[in-house]
Design an enzyme around this catalytic site. Structure first.
Site, PDB file in Angstrom:
ATOM      1  N   HIS A  29       5.460 -40.778  13.012  1.00 38.89           N
ATOM      2  CA  HIS A  29       4.978 -39.557  12.357  1.00 38.89           C
ATOM      3  C   HIS A  29       3.445 -39.517  12.360  1.00 38.89           C
ATOM      4  O   HIS A  29       2.781 -40.475  11.994  1.00 38.89           O
ATOM      5  CB  HIS A  29       5.480 -39.481  10.925  1.00 38.89           C
ATOM      6  N   HIS A  72       0.923 -36.966   3.597  1.00 36.42           N
ATOM      7  CA  HIS A  72       0.060 -38.149   3.643  1.00 36.42           C
ATOM      8  C   HIS A  72      -1.391 -37.776   3.280  1.00 36.42           C
ATOM      9  O   HIS A  72      -2.310 -37.948   4.090  1.00 36.42           O
ATOM     10  CB  HIS A  72       0.129 -38.769   5.039  1.00 36.42           C
ATOM     11  N   ASN A  78      -0.337 -43.811  -0.191  1.00 37.22           N
ATOM     12  CA  ASN A  78       0.535 -42.641  -0.182  1.00 37.22           C
ATOM     13  C   ASN A  78       1.980 -43.022  -0.490  1.00 37.22           C
ATOM     14  O   ASN A  78       2.662 -42.327  -1.234  1.00 37.22           O
ATOM     15  CB  ASN A  78       0.467 -41.930   1.172  1.00 37.22           C
ATOM     16  N   ARG A  83       6.562 -43.003  -4.190  1.00 42.45           N
ATOM     17  CA  ARG A  83       7.621 -43.675  -4.945  1.00 42.45           C
ATOM     18  C   ARG A  83       7.478 -43.413  -6.438  1.00 42.45           C
ATOM     19  O   ARG A  83       8.470 -43.216  -7.152  1.00 42.45           O
ATOM     20  CB  ARG A  83       7.623 -45.178  -4.647  1.00 42.45           C
TER      21      ARG A  83
END
Length: 111
Positions: A29, A72, A78, A83
């Site tokens: 990504h 991001h 990040n 989380r």
């Protein structure tokens, strides 16, 4: 939340969107161009308040985590921020928090 994570560690980066483009090592990504981050974050928050409010809490938490990581927005932490956002969302509805194991990406419940 990101500001709190990096407070006293990297004060100059705490809560500040990254300005050089970044790559996530070990992942295919490619985050969006840094110039798009402010608008993407606004759209993310608007989604959260509108469409996201209609999702089941677990689905909403999963999308929050996934979309935040895709954007991001920061140079570092990040994943940790994502989380915490996921677990904060779960805690708002008294759902057991998740603990994501490093290197596996598989969630496990914390008892």
């Amino acid at each position: 939340m990101h500001s709190l994570i990096l407070k006293g560690i990297l004060d100059d980066q705490a809560g500040v969107y990254h300005t050089p483009n970044v790559l996530i090592s070990g992942f295919k990504h490619v985050p969006p161009d840094y110039s798009q981050i402010p608008e993407l974050m606004i759209l993310f928050i608007q989604w959260l308040v509108k469409e996201g409010a209609n999702l089941h809490p677990i689905a909403r938490a999963a999308v929050i985590h996934s979309e935040f990581v895709k954007i991001h927005p920061f140079v570092d932490d990040n994943g940790r921020t994502a989380r915490l956002l996921l677990n904060f969302e779960l805690m708002k509805t008294d759902i057991l928090q998740l603990s994501l194991k490093k290197n596996t990406g598989l969630p496990t419940t914390r008892l």
